[in-house]
Write a protein that holds these residues in place. Structure first.
Motif, PDB file in Angstrom:
ATOM      1  N   ARG A 134       0.829  -1.208   0.000  1.00  0.00           N
ATOM      2  CA  ARG A 134       0.000   0.000   0.000  1.00  0.00           C
ATOM      3  C   ARG A 134       0.870   1.268   0.000  1.00  0.00           C
ATOM      4  O   ARG A 134       0.566   2.227  -0.713  1.00  0.00           O
ATOM      5  CB  ARG A 134      -0.933  -0.014   1.200  1.00  0.00           C
ATOM      6  N   ARG A 161       2.469   1.770  -3.438  1.00  0.00           N
ATOM      7  CA  ARG A 161       1.490   2.186  -4.445  1.00  0.00           C
ATOM      8  C   ARG A 161       1.043   3.627  -4.255  1.00  0.00           C
ATOM      9  O   ARG A 161       0.574   4.248  -5.203  1.00  0.00           O
ATOM     10  CB  ARG A 161       0.315   1.218  -4.453  1.00  0.00           C
ATOM     11  N   GLU A 162       1.179   4.170  -3.043  1.00  0.00           N
ATOM     12  CA  GLU A 162       0.911   5.595  -2.857  1.00  0.00           C
ATOM     13  C   GLU A 162       1.962   6.419  -3.593  1.00  0.00           C
ATOM     14  O   GLU A 162       1.661   7.474  -4.145  1.00  0.00           O
ATOM     15  CB  GLU A 162       0.927   5.956  -1.372  1.00  0.00           C
ATOM     16  N   ASP A 216       3.963   5.171  -6.179  1.00  0.00           N
ATOM     17  CA  ASP A 216       3.914   4.829  -7.601  1.00  0.00           C
ATOM     18  C   ASP A 216       2.802   3.809  -7.841  1.00  0.00           C
ATOM     19  O   ASP A 216       3.007   2.610  -7.664  1.00  0.00           O
ATOM     20  CB  ASP A 216       5.253   4.247  -8.057  1.00  0.00           C
ATOM     21  N   PRO A 217       1.623   4.257  -8.222  1.00  0.00           N
ATOM     22  CA  PRO A 217       0.492   3.347  -8.424  1.00  0.00           C
ATOM     23  C   PRO A 217       0.734   2.275  -9.490  1.00  0.00           C
ATOM     24  O   PRO A 217       0.051   1.262  -9.513  1.00  0.00           O
ATOM     25  CB  PRO A 217      -0.650   4.269  -8.859  1.00  0.00           C
ATOM     26  N   ALA A 218       1.723   2.475 -10.343  1.00  0.00           N
ATOM     27  CA  ALA A 218       1.985   1.513 -11.410  1.00  0.00           C
ATOM     28  C   ALA A 218       2.908   0.370 -10.971  1.00  0.00           C
ATOM     29  O   ALA A 218       3.099  -0.572 -11.734  1.00  0.00           O
ATOM     30  CB  ALA A 218       2.600   2.220 -12.613  1.00  0.00           C
ATOM     31  N   CYS A 219       3.477   0.448  -9.778  1.00  0.00           N
ATOM     32  CA  CYS A 219       4.404  -0.626  -9.373  1.00  0.00           C
ATOM     33  C   CYS A 219       3.648  -1.936  -9.193  1.00  0.00           C
ATOM     34  O   CYS A 219       2.457  -1.955  -8.884  1.00  0.00           O
ATOM     35  CB  CYS A 219       5.181  -0.237  -8.119  1.00  0.00           C
ATOM     36  N   ARG A 220       4.323  -3.023  -9.443  1.00  0.00           N
ATOM     37  CA  ARG A 220       3.732  -4.361  -9.364  1.00  0.00           C
ATOM     38  C   ARG A 220       4.543  -5.223  -8.416  1.00  0.00           C
ATOM     39  O   ARG A 220       5.739  -5.027  -8.240  1.00  0.00           O
ATOM     40  CB  ARG A 220       3.678  -5.017 -10.750  1.00  0.00           C
ATOM     41  N   ASP A 258      -5.938  -6.954  -4.747  1.00  0.00           N
ATOM     42  CA  ASP A 258      -5.123  -5.923  -5.395  1.00  0.00           C
ATOM     43  C   ASP A 258      -3.688  -5.853  -4.865  1.00  0.00           C
ATOM     44  O   ASP A 258      -2.878  -5.119  -5.417  1.00  0.00           O
ATOM     45  CB  ASP A 258      -5.795  -4.553  -5.295  1.00  0.00           C
ATOM     46  N   VAL A 259      -3.339  -6.608  -3.823  1.00  0.00           N
ATOM     47  CA  VAL A 259      -1.951  -6.589  -3.348  1.00  0.00           C
ATOM     48  C   VAL A 259      -1.100  -7.676  -3.990  1.00  0.00           C
ATOM     49  O   VAL A 259       0.107  -7.725  -3.786  1.00  0.00           O
ATOM     50  CB  VAL A 259      -1.838  -6.679  -1.800  1.00  0.00           C
ATOM     51  N   ASP A 262      -0.026  -9.186  -7.600  1.00  0.00           N
ATOM     52  CA  ASP A 262      -0.056  -9.034  -9.055  1.00  0.00           C
ATOM     53  C   ASP A 262       0.378 -10.305  -9.762  1.00  0.00           C
ATOM     54  O   ASP A 262      -0.224 -10.708 -10.743  1.00  0.00           O
ATOM     55  CB  ASP A 262       0.848  -7.876  -9.481  1.00  0.00           C
TER      56      ASP A 262
END
Length: 91
Positions: free
Chosen positions: A22, A25-26, A28-32, A82-83, A85
């Motif tokens: 979390r 992703r704050e 960089d929302p695109a990180c996987r 969503d955590v 990928d």
């Protein structure tokens, strides 16, 4: 409760992993995230019912952290689909 409770440490690791996802992703929302675990066959030592049950419980335990991360068990840890990928299995 606490460190003597079965699975205590695993639950804390899962909570830390979820918090890490979390937080990243704050930024960089695109990180996987790729989660890789060993996948092994756990065989019973003999053919008794108790030993077969022990082996099956240990085998199923391999998936417990994923179930927690995905929020399928113990949703209070904060897991959700969503955590996760990518799931990698090493066998």
């Amino acid at each position: 409760m606490g460190p003597n409770k079965r699975g205590w440490f695993k639950r804390h690791l899962v909570k830390a992993a979820i918090a890490g996802v979390r937080a990243m992703r704050e930024i960089d929302p695109a990180c996987r995230f790729v989660w890789a675990e060993p996948l092994i066959q756990i065989a019973p030592r003999d053919r008794t019912r108790s030993e077969r049950g022990r082996a099956e419980n240990a085998r199923q335990g391999q998936f417990e952290a994923y179930d927690m991360l995905l929020g399928r068990v113990e949703p209070e840890l904060g897991g959700s689909e969503d955590v996760v990928d990518v799931v990698g299995l090493n066998f």
